[in-house]
Structure formats: C-alpha cells, structure tokens
Design an enzyme around this catalytic site. Structure first.
Site, PDB file in Angstrom:
ATOM      1  N   ASP A 247       0.825  -1.207   0.000  1.00  0.00           N
ATOM      2  CA  ASP A 247       0.000   0.000   0.000  1.00  0.00           C
ATOM      3  C   ASP A 247       0.854   1.251   0.000  1.00  0.00           C
ATOM      4  O   ASP A 247       2.071   1.195  -0.111  1.00  0.00           O
ATOM      5  CB  ASP A 247      -1.048  -0.026   1.117  1.00  0.00           C
ATOM      6  N   LYS A 269      -4.823   2.476   0.184  1.00  0.00           N
ATOM      7  CA  LYS A 269      -6.018   3.250   0.517  1.00  0.00           C
ATOM      8  C   LYS A 269      -5.567   4.676   0.745  1.00  0.00           C
ATOM      9  O   LYS A 269      -4.513   4.922   1.291  1.00  0.00           O
ATOM     10  CB  LYS A 269      -6.643   2.737   1.810  1.00  0.00           C
ATOM     11  N   MET A 382      -2.429   8.951  12.023  1.00  0.00           N
ATOM     12  CA  MET A 382      -3.529   9.420  11.155  1.00  0.00           C
ATOM     13  C   MET A 382      -4.205  10.659  11.750  1.00  0.00           C
ATOM     14  O   MET A 382      -5.423  10.780  11.702  1.00  0.00           O
ATOM     15  CB  MET A 382      -4.575   8.302  10.983  1.00  0.00           C
TER      16      MET A 382
HETATM   17  N1  SAH Z   1       0.997   0.109  10.598  1.00  0.00           N
HETATM   18  C1  SAH Z   1       1.555   1.433  10.493  1.00  0.00           C
HETATM   19  C2  SAH Z   1       0.513   2.510  10.733  1.00  0.00           C
HETATM   20  C3  SAH Z   1      -0.543   2.565   9.683  1.00  0.00           C
HETATM   21  S1  SAH Z   1      -1.712   3.846   9.983  1.00  0.00           S
HETATM   22  C4  SAH Z   1       2.703   1.576  11.483  1.00  0.00           C
HETATM   23  O1  SAH Z   1       2.898   0.702  12.327  1.00  0.00           O
HETATM   24  O2  SAH Z   1       3.434   2.567  11.398  1.00  0.00           O
HETATM   25  C5  SAH Z   1      -1.073   5.120   8.972  1.00  0.00           C
HETATM   26  C6  SAH Z   1      -0.468   6.232   9.800  1.00  0.00           C
HETATM   27  O3  SAH Z   1       0.824   5.868  10.248  1.00  0.00           O
HETATM   28  C7  SAH Z   1      -0.256   7.504   9.048  1.00  0.00           C
HETATM   29  O4  SAH Z   1      -1.451   8.270   8.968  1.00  0.00           O
HETATM   30  C8  SAH Z   1       0.762   8.206   9.913  1.00  0.00           C
HETATM   31  O5  SAH Z   1       0.182   8.753  11.045  1.00  0.00           O
HETATM   32  C9  SAH Z   1       1.609   7.043  10.372  1.00  0.00           C
HETATM   33  N2  SAH Z   1       2.801   6.887   9.539  1.00  0.00           N
HETATM   34  C10 SAH Z   1       3.160   5.819   8.833  1.00  0.00           C
HETATM   35  N3  SAH Z   1       4.347   6.013   8.209  1.00  0.00           N
HETATM   36  C11 SAH Z   1       4.742   7.245   8.535  1.00  0.00           C
HETATM   37  C12 SAH Z   1       5.878   8.042   8.215  1.00  0.00           C
HETATM   38  N4  SAH Z   1       6.846   7.604   7.407  1.00  0.00           N
HETATM   39  N5  SAH Z   1       5.945   9.274   8.741  1.00  0.00           N
HETATM   40  C13 SAH Z   1       4.995   9.745   9.558  1.00  0.00           C
HETATM   41  N6  SAH Z   1       3.898   9.059   9.886  1.00  0.00           N
HETATM   42  C14 SAH Z   1       3.769   7.815   9.388  1.00  0.00           C
END
Ligand code: SAH
Length: 465
Positions: A247, A269, A382
């Site tokens: 994704d 998504k 998020m």
């Molecule tokens: N499973 C993922 C989270 C998915 S929800 C994890 O463990 O990181 C998606 C959210 O993760 C985004 O809206 C943001 O808040 C955060 N996120 C994921 N990658 C990021 C990045 N490189 N920098 C900042 N926020 C990030």
C-alpha cells in the site's frame, strides 16, 4: 545503473592483452582462469607472465603494439605504462566496436573488471564504475566471509538437480518454490556439510512423493519507509514472494528489493477514498495462496499497529492458509528516533500511548479524560485531519496548553520535516507550514528534549538542534 553487469564466456576465445608488466600479469591471470586464448603483445614481459602463457597455451608477440593487432579478437585489454599506447589501443577498439578495458583509465573503458568472489560456478561480481575499487574490495571481503567455500559445491549440486526437478514438476511457480527450498533448506545444509549422496537421495524422495507445494502468505511489516529499517527476516521473506500486495506507505526503495519477476499489486487506501476495500484484500490473499503462490502482504510500519493485520490473519486462519507475520518498526518508534524525541524518559514520561487520530464523520471518540497525565507521551497516528479536535479535547480535559507538540512529516524519508509547537499554538503552526501526509503527532514534555539536546539526524546526516 551505470553499466550492465554480465558474465562473458571466454573459453577458447581470442583475447589480446597489450603490455607485459605486473598489471598485465594480474589481468592475464583472470583471463586464463576464464580459459580464454590469450595473446600478449609487448617488447618484454614479466617472467611470471611468460610462465603463465606457457601453462595455458597462450602466445607472446615480442614487439610493440601496432594498429591492426586487434583484428580477429573478441576482447582487448590495454595494460601498458604508456598512455599513448593505451589510448591508441582504445581508439582501434572503438573503431572495431570491440569491448576494451584500459587499466586505470575508466574514461577509455567500455567494460571494467569487477572485484569477484569465486565459488565457481557461483560467481559474485562487484563493481563501482571505477568510483571506488577500494569499496568494491571491502564489499568483497564481507561477502567472502558469508559464502562458505562449499557454496561452489552447492551451486553444482543444484545445477544437477534442475533437470530432474523440471521433469518432475511442471508448474513454474511450484518448481521455483521447490528449488528455493532446495537452495535454502536442510538439503542445502547437507550438501554444505559434504553429504552430497545423502542430499541427492533426499531430493529423489521429495520428487517421488510428488507433493504440490502449498501457497503461503507472509504479512510483513515494512517499517516507515527507509529500506534500512527492514528486518533481516522481512527482507528474506520479501524476496521469496511471487506476488506482493503493498500500500501507499510502503517505500519505493523497499519494493525494489523484491524479486525482479515478482508481480506487484497496489492495494493502497487513501483517506476517504478506499480504493481497495479491506475485505477484498483479505479475499485476494486467500485466492492467490490457494493458487499455490507465495504471497507477500507488505504493510507500512508494523502489521499489528493500526495496520489491520489482525483482520487479514483472521481470514487466512479461517481459510486454513499457512502464514507468517513479521514485525516491523512502527511509525511512532521510527519518527521518534529520527526526530530525536525519546518516547519515554526517566524525568519526563513514564508511559506512552499510541492513539488513532482517524476521524469518523468528522468526530474522534476517545475517553479524553484518560489522556490527561502530564507524564504520559501521546502519539497520534492518522491525526493530521483531526488535529484541531486533538488539541482542543486534550486542553479541555486538563492538559496544559503549553504542552509541547511535534508533528513529524514523512518520517525517515529524505523529505522528513519536524514541526513543533504546543497544544495551544499547533493549529496555527500547521496552517503556516502545511505538512503533507503521512504525519505523526507526538504530544508531551519529551518533545522539548530534542530541541534542548540536539540529536544526530540520519535523514540529514548531521547533528541538528
Ligand atoms: N501500521 C503502520 C501505521 C498505519 S496507519 C505503522 O505501524 O506505522 C497510517 C499512519 O501511520 C499515518 O497516517 C501516519 O500517522 C503514520 N505513519 C506511517 N508512516 C509514517 C511516516 N513515514 N511518517 C509519519 N507518519 C507515518
């Protein structure tokens, strides 16, 4: 890519080596190992080179190079100490469109010699396009230690198995999985340990049973974006995937680590526009595995932190598909480290809470009264859209408006930005700075530490304050 790495078959092919000193000797050794038919042209040659030519049926033309010497050659190497001679050889090679290497002169070379790890028939070639032969040799030393001498034997053994496997297993993807199993499993260990006969018998038994290999699924946490933050296990299983579902949060650099022939499926998504609904992803995973494929589901960060990995696992378990789950570095951990913000700290924060900031119908339903401890760090995933609600509700439920807030944009990528303010000011800071997703929001006194102490930023490659 500055060049196309290929392996040239030179057995019995005519190769001209211009020059007879120690540099020429080194090149001649390589050429002889590849069983080329070597002709050296030079007025005088190193005695060791003369012996080498004798041993390998090579030829020495005892004179200076003349234009025309390249006629009838497949390949040419200029290794004299005289730049004019080297340039003249390169010039004739260019006119004849012959591959040419001029020692220590990358600009005149149409090919270069890589550093090699030789476990024949397994060969590893390492090149830097002339930028740093020293680095190439350093890489070679590392690889030497990781490829035991028995790898040559293993490569030959697998070569011998290939035809038998091809005859016994017609499905291409099943065949590849079987060969992978042979290359990396217990049978390979047996070969490396020297028991080739036992290993061959084990292969025969495996083929006789004729089991169709079953598909399987790996739910892999790919970390926050920087490929350096993948785990070894994630990398190993990623490279086994026939199909890779990924994704938006999975970095391009990570996809490049997949096998070249793997099929890539985007199932991303975006907020509000759900391109591929979750239940469709779940179904696809099951269907592909039922076709006998090795399916990799790459997820940003960690599969079990706001990653819906639980739902996918549930579906796979119900369908009886074997699966593995690989943890990844979640955005909170990565963003905090790359922004120099300790999530906990003896003096400032004794706990940390990961919270979703995803709004539903413009609302965020949390028990805000639980979030008031000044010694707890809050991390919102998020949370960009819901930021006004977050700041407002935290203050309304007792957190000091002066509590520091950091917003980490595109954490771990070269575009990473850290924007700071307080619960009271963050909205206007964000309006001015206009960060783009993905962003992570960290609330708590620990945010102040980064600014006070300065930290090494891997993104910027320096200490920042
Ligand atoms: N499973 C993922 C989270 C998915 S929800 C994890 O463990 O990181 C998606 C959210 O993760 C985004 O809206 C943001 O808040 C955060 N996120 C994921 N990658 C990021 C990045 N490189 N920098 C900042 N926020 C990030």
């Amino acid at each position: 890519m500055h060049a196309l790495p290929v392996f040239l078959r030179l057995e019995s092919r005519p190769v001209l080596l211009v020059g007879g000193g120690t540099v020429a000797l080194r090149k001649a050794r390589f050429l002889c190992r590849a069983r080329a038919r070597v002709t050296v042209v030079a007025p005088a040659i190193d005695p060791a080179l003369a012996t080498l030519l004798e041993q390998h049926g090579g030829e020495w033309l005892r004179r200076r190079y003349r234009r025309g010497d390249l006629a009838g050659r497949d390949l040419v190497i200029a290794a004299t100490a005289d730049e004019t001679v080297n340039a003249a050889v390169a010039d004739e090679a260019a006119a004849r469109r012959l591959p040419v290497n001029v020692v220590d002169t990358p600009a005149l070379c149409s090919f270069t010699f890589p550093a090699i790890v030789d476990r024949d028939p397994l060969l590893v070639a390492i090149g830097t396009g002339g930028a740093s032969p020293v680095l190439a040799r350093a890489v070679r030393r590392r690889l030497e230690t990781q490829l035991p001498a028995g790898f040559g034997r293993l490569a030959r053994f697998l070569g011998d198995c290939r035809d038998r496997v091809r005859a016994a297993v017609s499905d291409e993807s099943a065949r590849r999985r079987l060969l992978e199993q042979l290359a990396e499993g217990p049978i390979a260990e047996q070969v490396l340990a020297g028991d080739e006969a036992g290993a061959a018998a084990a292969v025969d038994a495996l083929l006789a049973r004729g089991e169709a290999p079953r598909g399987e699924v790996f739910l892999i946490g790919a970390g926050p974006g920087d490929p350096d933050l993948l785990t070894f296990r994630a990398l190993r299983l990623l490279q086994r995937g026939d199909v890779i579902l990924y994704d938006r949060l999975v970095g391009k650099g990570i996809l490049e680590l997949a096998r070249r022939d793997a099929e890539l499926l985007y199932v991303g998504k975006r907020r509000a526009e759900h391109t591929v609904p979750q239940d469709e992803i779940n179904r696809t995973l099951v269907e592909l595995a039922r076709q006998g494929k090795c399916v990799v589901r790459l997820k940003g960060g960690d599969p079990f932190v706001f990653g819906r990995g639980g739902e996918e696992m549930d579906e796979l378990a119900r369908a009886g598909i074997p699966f593995q789950i690989v943890p990844g570095i979640t955005a909170a951990n990565a963003a905090a480290c790359y922004a120099g913000i300790p999530l906990t700290h003896r003096d400032y924060a004794q706990s940390v809470r990961f919270v979703t900031g995803h709004t539903k119908d413009g609302e965020l339903r949390h028990r805000w009264e639980e979030f008031q401890s000044p010694t707890e760090t809050l991390v919102f995933y998020m949370g960009l859209v819901g930021l006004p609600i977050i700041c407002e509700q935290l203050v309304a439920h007792g957190r000091d408006p002066a509590t520091p807030v950091a917003l980490v944009e595109k954490a771990t990528s070269p575009e990473q930005r850290v924007i700071t303010g307080t619960l009271g000011t963050m909205m206007s800071v964000v309006e001015a700075e206009k960060p783009e997703p993905p962003t992570l929001i960290i609330v708590g006194d620990v945010v102040r530490l980064a600014a006070e102490l300065g930290w090494y930023s891997p993104v910027e490659g320096r200490v920042v304050r």
